[in-house]
Design an enzyme around this catalytic site. Structure first.
Site, short mmCIF file in Angstrom:
data_model
loop_
_atom_site.label_atom_id
_atom_site.label_comp_id
_atom_site.label_asym_id
_atom_site.label_seq_id
_atom_site.Cartn_x
_atom_site.Cartn_y
_atom_site.Cartn_z
N GLU A 16 22.81 27.09 16.45
CA GLU A 16 21.41 26.85 16.80
C GLU A 16 20.57 28.11 16.69
O GLU A 16 21.05 29.22 16.97
CB GLU A 16 21.33 26.33 18.24
CG GLU A 16 22.01 25.01 18.43
CD GLU A 16 22.31 24.68 19.89
OE1 GLU A 16 22.26 23.49 20.23
OE2 GLU A 16 22.59 25.59 20.68
N ARG B 34 21.77 35.33 31.57
CA ARG B 34 20.50 34.60 31.67
C ARG B 34 20.70 33.15 32.09
O ARG B 34 19.90 32.57 32.82
CB ARG B 34 19.66 34.72 30.40
CG ARG B 34 20.04 33.80 29.21
CD ARG B 34 19.39 32.41 29.36
NE ARG B 34 19.23 31.71 28.12
CZ ARG B 34 19.89 30.59 27.78
NH1 ARG B 34 20.80 30.06 28.58
NH2 ARG B 34 19.61 30.00 26.64
N ASP C 103 24.78 19.90 26.71
CA ASP C 103 23.67 20.60 26.07
C ASP C 103 23.59 20.31 24.57
O ASP C 103 23.07 21.12 23.80
CB ASP C 103 23.78 22.12 26.33
CG ASP C 103 25.10 22.70 25.83
OD1 ASP C 103 25.93 21.95 25.31
OD2 ASP C 103 25.28 23.93 25.97
P1 NAD Z 1 34.46 27.79 28.04
O1 NAD Z 1 35.08 27.03 26.90
O2 NAD Z 1 34.76 29.23 28.19
O3 NAD Z 1 34.84 27.07 29.42
C1 NAD Z 1 34.77 25.68 29.62
C2 NAD Z 1 35.83 25.29 30.65
O4 NAD Z 1 35.66 23.89 30.93
C3 NAD Z 1 37.26 25.49 30.18
O5 NAD Z 1 37.95 26.33 31.07
C4 NAD Z 1 37.84 24.06 30.15
O6 NAD Z 1 39.21 24.01 30.49
C5 NAD Z 1 36.96 23.38 31.19
N1 NAD Z 1 36.93 21.91 31.10
C6 NAD Z 1 36.83 21.15 29.99
N2 NAD Z 1 36.83 19.84 30.33
C7 NAD Z 1 36.91 19.79 31.68
C8 NAD Z 1 36.94 18.74 32.64
N3 NAD Z 1 36.90 17.47 32.25
N4 NAD Z 1 37.02 19.05 33.94
C9 NAD Z 1 37.06 20.35 34.36
N5 NAD Z 1 37.05 21.40 33.50
C10 NAD Z 1 36.96 21.12 32.18
O7 NAD Z 1 32.89 27.54 27.89
P2 NAD Z 1 31.69 28.35 28.58
O8 NAD Z 1 31.24 29.45 27.71
O9 NAD Z 1 32.03 28.64 30.01
O10 NAD Z 1 30.57 27.22 28.52
C11 NAD Z 1 30.69 26.06 29.31
C12 NAD Z 1 29.66 25.05 28.86
O11 NAD Z 1 28.35 25.53 29.15
C13 NAD Z 1 29.68 24.76 27.36
O12 NAD Z 1 29.58 23.37 27.18
C14 NAD Z 1 28.46 25.47 26.82
O13 NAD Z 1 27.93 24.83 25.68
C15 NAD Z 1 27.53 25.35 28.01
N6 NAD Z 1 26.47 26.38 28.09
C16 NAD Z 1 25.24 25.97 28.49
C17 NAD Z 1 24.23 26.89 28.62
C18 NAD Z 1 22.88 26.46 29.13
O14 NAD Z 1 21.93 27.23 29.09
N7 NAD Z 1 22.76 25.27 29.66
C19 NAD Z 1 24.45 28.24 28.31
C20 NAD Z 1 25.73 28.64 27.92
C21 NAD Z 1 26.74 27.68 27.82
#
Ligand code: NAD
Length: 346
Positions: free
Chosen positions: A63, A119, A234
């Protein structure tokens, strides 16, 4: 030939960013970014806004997130690839740029993988400060991956929580998160299920990564009066909450045209009422109005938050060694003799 100073762009590497964080302190830095977010949300209407430009694939999304306040332009490149961690790669990586609108010249290029975590956590806490129950002290942290510790610490610093209850389908992620949070002053409670994690919590943060309509929280798990901070849904086809929860929550979003495509509310009718968070922050619309109200911050991450974080970094690196002057822009002595500059280099 040496480039002139105006053609050198400050570049903040991953190493610089980590040194900057240790110089300022992680929690003060997230609090500082939160202040910049509040300032920029207060002048929301002065920004160019567009839903981010997404390129989807089977495995994930890439993105671009641009915005401008008329004086400064910014964008972030970010990916989201939930399967990456299996290959030893991160789900989310990013870098970003600020530029001077008057000349179009970049004024900052920086890593944003780490900065995005700061952030996003700062944004969660800014929203929770307005929307969470008064005196909220316990947060369930569901999904204990890369973002999780930052989320917990921003909520501690800005909202004042003192206990986090951790749950992840991967016990190694929970163990990592618990160990990282052990000396932070938070009471850390690893849990055996999502249900156990939300017991007694006033704030429920979902931060999982899976490219599907998941049900991290089902309707019967969520009592009234809590604040849900839903971060992981997201992308189109990537959500975390049962639709029934959305129907009984007051929903707060960043930028509706983007959130309706990417957020939890993609599950709802396109005209389902939502409140824009900037209006709560300016006092134009109420945040939480009663103890029984269930509030939901349907976070997807919006370009203005990245702009705020980039501004913060640009301000803080002035006069420091936390950047490298990058020879990024061609700089011929005669601006119209680009060709001559190339030939002379032989
Ligand atoms: P990551 O892959 O490091 O961690 C995600 C964790 O979720 C993993 O440890 C995984 O085992 C766990 N998981 C997956 N399915 C699960 C379930 N059903 N129950 C419990 N745990 C579960 O990812 P990250 O960098 O920590 O990002 C997490 C999410 O946040 C991603 O989807 C990312 O796209 C999103 N994100 C959103 C924003 C925002 O501004 N809203 C910003 C950054 C990341």
């Amino acid at each position: 030939m040496q480039p002139s100073e105006k053609a050198l762009v400050p570049f903040v590497s991953v190493d610089h960013m980590m040194r900057l964080i240790h110089h300022i302190g992680l929690k003060p830095m997230m609090a500082g970014i939160a202040d910049y977010i509040r300032d920029d949300f207060a002048r929301w209407e002065s920004f160019d806004k567009t839903p981010r430009v997404a390129s989807h694939s089977q495995e994930g999304v890439i993105e671009l997130m641009p915005t401008s306040d008329g004086e400064t332009y910014g964008f972030k490149y970010v990916n989201g690839h939930p399967k990456n961690t299996k290959d030893g790669l991160q789900t989310v990586t990013a870098f970003g740029l600020l530029a001077d609108v008057a000349s179009g010249y970049p004024v900052l290029l920086t890593e944003m993988t780490i900065l995005t975590a700061l952030r996003t956590a700062a944004m969660s806490a800014v929203a929770a400060k307005e929307l969470a129950p008064h005196n909220a002290s316990v947060m369930a942290m569901i999904g204990n991956g890369a973002q999780s510790e930052f989320q917990c610490l921003a909520m501690q610093e800005i909202v004042g929580i003192d206990e986090v209850r951790l749950w992840d389908i991967d016990p190694a992620a929970t163990a990592k998160c618990a160990a990282n949070l052990s000396a932070t002053g938070l009471r850390v409670v690893p849990c055996r299920s999502a249900e156990a994690a939300i017991e007694g919590a006033q704030i429920l943060t979902t931060c999982t990564a899976d490219k599907q309509h998941a049900t991290i929280l089902s309707d019967n798990m969520v009592g009234s009066g809590v604040h849900i901070n839903a971060i992981g849904g997201d992308c189109p086809g990537k959500t975390e909450l049962a639709a029934a929860i959305l129907h009984r929550s007051d929903i707060f979003v960043e930028y509706p045209p983007q959130t309706r495509i990417e957020g939890e509310i993609q599950q709802l009718a396109p005209d389902h009422p939502v409140t824009e968070l900037w209006q709560v922050l300016t006092g134009a619309k109420p945040g939480r109005t009663s103890a029984a109200q269930t509030t939901l911050f349907d976070s997807v991450g919006f370009a203005i938050e990245d702009f705020s974080a980039l501004r913060f970094v640009l301000d803080r690196i002035q006069g420091t060694s936390f950047y490298h002057p990058l020879d990024l822009l061609a700089d011929p002595d005669d601006p119209r003799d680009l060709f001559g500059m190339v030939m002379r280099a032989s």
